[in-house]
Design an enzyme around this catalytic site. Structure first.
Site, mmCIF file in Angstrom:
data_model
loop_
_atom_site.group_PDB
_atom_site.id
_atom_site.type_symbol
_atom_site.label_atom_id
_atom_site.label_comp_id
_atom_site.label_asym_id
_atom_site.label_seq_id
_atom_site.Cartn_x
_atom_site.Cartn_y
_atom_site.Cartn_z
ATOM 1 N N VAL A 78 12.256 60.880 -20.973
ATOM 2 C CA VAL A 78 13.454 61.448 -21.604
ATOM 3 C C VAL A 78 13.139 62.893 -21.966
ATOM 4 C CG1 VAL A 78 14.964 61.321 -23.628
ATOM 5 C CG2 VAL A 78 14.159 59.213 -22.519
ATOM 6 N N GLU A 167 -10.953 51.843 -37.033
ATOM 7 C CA GLU A 167 -11.055 50.769 -36.038
ATOM 8 C C GLU A 167 -11.814 51.256 -34.802
ATOM 9 O OE1 GLU A 167 -6.986 49.108 -35.652
ATOM 10 O OE2 GLU A 167 -7.853 47.425 -36.735
ATOM 11 N N LYS A 372 -6.868 38.889 -38.201
ATOM 12 C CA LYS A 372 -6.451 39.987 -37.328
ATOM 13 C C LYS A 372 -6.042 39.446 -35.954
ATOM 14 C CE LYS A 372 -6.483 44.457 -35.984
ATOM 15 N NZ LYS A 372 -5.573 45.446 -36.581
#
Lengths: 397, 397
Positions: A78, A167, A372
């Site tokens: 886009v 992480e 998790k």
């Protein structure tokens, strides 16, 4: 009625899948536009970036999820949205029109004006960007073996100690011993340095959980430097605000998120390229334009913005889809303003370690790690059912 | 008697293993000095460079081959040899003395004065240098996916179409489809260009075999440009002698071999850093200093130098070992001057394709490919017996 969805990240994909579920064939003409042929699990990107998970495990082909009889899919970028003309321009020149629009174009990297960052730092942003990180890391090990005087090739700097940064370093610390073995490198040469401008890592988590996270990561050999703003990134490494230079062959920036710059040109108020939407997640002043996920910003009852997470994007997608179904069937929306249901957060710290908040519980270690995975697999289940959980799910290794 | 062997390539290793076989414990004090803890199969390096063979398949730990009760092993780099003082200086400062010396320090890259080559080109030279090539190639695929406007990232230029150059492009052409699949790249974007200054590839092979090789490689998509000298290598690619520029993210130079520069400082006549030895492979004027493999140059009856191959190095090593045994046991050498036994050559063109000359036969295709493997496995057998053939041998896949 023409429904046009821009983006197939968490928000856009969830909108599409919810519409697919609730609408009968021919109730609406739905189109989803996405740059890639696949959806990717952004919250897992840190793992293929470190090389602990194959890239294809975080990619899901959209055609495996959407029913092409119900939803038209266009693979394009886009480039412009005109709310006035109710039209969307794609990179190939194609113009799309709509009755209802859902803008879910995701995020861009926030550099906070740090010099050289765009040019010299890697980012954890897409399948392609993390594959580049993984290959670069391996390349640095090979380069070090060919030029053993350059120990800086094996200094890995991670800017930002939020969710993604933490992480990633957890994962990278797990990967390093394998890489050292593969390339015959003495592990003592390798440094992982996590640099954060704020006084603490993982803002938003309880102090005792943060402390646990720091201990786990330090135990894995990660150096964590808080209160340490980065001034500049160069081809040779980073310069800190205090003037100190750290030589490094690899700088990975995880420091911030802003909206897609297309949002700035919509003619509505934005904060860091994220639209300030009305309580129904609509562009203010428009009844049929929804802006969700990282493309918009939503505030809690204390007028504090919710952090840009997958969790909120998914809920927004579900909410918007329901409103659209009502618009199609009743000509008006039936639901109350959007309300975010906080379901907890778990941050992984690598293999079998994590910290998190689920309901009133603070969890850590193996419990958190299991939780998790449960959350991750639940998401896969919600978009693709059990087959997708088996194909892409994580199971404690 | 102190026997000192410098280098554990084909020549040095074969000398050591032959001495180990023929001598009893304590007949001599044998030491071998080598930079790495392992011997590597130089003739196979093109395969791990392309990524078609794991690196560890071309590495053989020296301690798996030598009997440490008979041979002392030092892992160090040789920095200086004094023939006058009968001493050898190592990088750590250690000085070794000897009664008999075998210099087998292998080759260095011949750049023919091409500008930028040392800085910007990769070389197929050692385990570490080919691992770097393999990782660099994968990195270029990842980089192209992240920056798809840069098709030059997937242009691979190989300078030199001798043995190594041709074997490498054959292997790389086999690897490309796998890489395209792994990285979702359209194979049409990838170019492999083999550039050679001479009018033909594979000098020394029969014209009809050369033609077959060209056809096979072109069929795999390799562009071959002969009569095309390279003028300069830059970070952006190569500039040809005719001024044409080819953009490329990867230039691999296979164009030439010269001796180790240490040979130039021995005080004896050299050609491209390779010592002109006497008919017994000795440094002229010395009775107890042998120079073999790529460290020396040996001429045939027409005074044409033999090409620097593994085959000749192995034969030289065997010959020198026998002379040393005789020196130890009889105080003098018994053998006639060294005579090279040409046993044929096979050049691989990737999977299941090769060309070669064995005895009076010209062979190609699968036959040649099988013969190549036979030769390779025979070498492994000669140094490490059947267990090594099973561990590191190639079997038609």
């Amino acid at each position: 009625m023409k429904v046009l969805i821009l983006g197939a990240g968490y928000g856009g994909l969830m909108t599409a899948l919810q519409l697919q579920k609730e609408l009968d064939y021919n109730e609406a003409e739905i189109t989803i536009v996405n740059k890639h042929s696949y959806h990717y699990i952004t919250t897992h990107l840190h793992a293929p970036a470190a090389g602990t998970l194959p890239t294809n495990r975080v990619k899901i082909e959209l055609d495996d999820l959407i029913d092409r009889e119900k939803i038209n899919r266009i693979q394009q970028e886009v480039v412009e949205i005109s709310l006035e003309n109710k039209s969307v321009k794609l990179k190939d020149g194609q113009i799309l029109v709509y009755d209802v629009l859902v803008i879910a174009l995701g995020s861009d990297i926030e550099t906070f004006g740090i010099k050289g960052l765009k040019e010299h730092a890697f980012v954890i942003r897409s399948v392609n960007s993390v594959r580049l990180i993984r290959e670069h890391i391996e390349y640095m090990f090979a380069k070090y073996k060919a030029e053993p005087d350059h120990s800086e090739y094996l200094t890995f700097i991670v800017g930002g100690a939020g969710f993604t940064g933490i992480e990633f370093v957890g994962e990278l610390a797990d990967r390093v011993p394998e890489l050292c073995k593969e390339f015959d490198v003495n592990p003592e040469v390798v440094r992982i340095i996590n640099i954060e401008a704020a006084p603490t890592v993982l803002p938003g988590f309880e102090p005792n959980l943060v402390e646990h996270a720091m201990e786990v990561l330090k135990g894995k050999g990660v150096e964590i430097r808080t209160n340490t703003p980065i001034k500049e990134v160069t081809a040779e490494g980073v310069t800190l605000a205090n003037g100190e230079q750290i030589k490094s062959g690899t700088v990975v920036w995880t420091g911030g998120v802003r909206g897609n710059k297309i949002i700035d040109n919509l003619g509505i108020e934005t904060i860091r390229s994220r639209a300030k939407v009305d309580p129904y997640l609509r562009a203010p002043g428009y009844k049929d334009i929804f802006i969700i996920g990282d493309s918009s910003i939503v505030f809690d009852e204390n007028v504090k913005p919710y952090p840009p997470t997958a969790q909120i994007a998914v809920q927004e997608g579900e909410y918007v889809a329901k409103q659209i179904v009502s618009l199609i069937r009743n000509g008006e929306m039936k639901l109350k303003p959007f309300k975010f249901q906080y379901r907890g957060t778990v941050a992984s710290l690598g293999r079998r370690e994590a910290i998190g908040t689920v309901g009133r519980w603070k969890i850590k270690g193996m419990t958190a790690s299991l939780m998790k995975q449960l959350i991750d697999n639940r998401y896969l289940y919600s978009i693709g059912g059990l087959p997708l959980v088996f194909k892409k799910g994580k199971f404690l290794g």
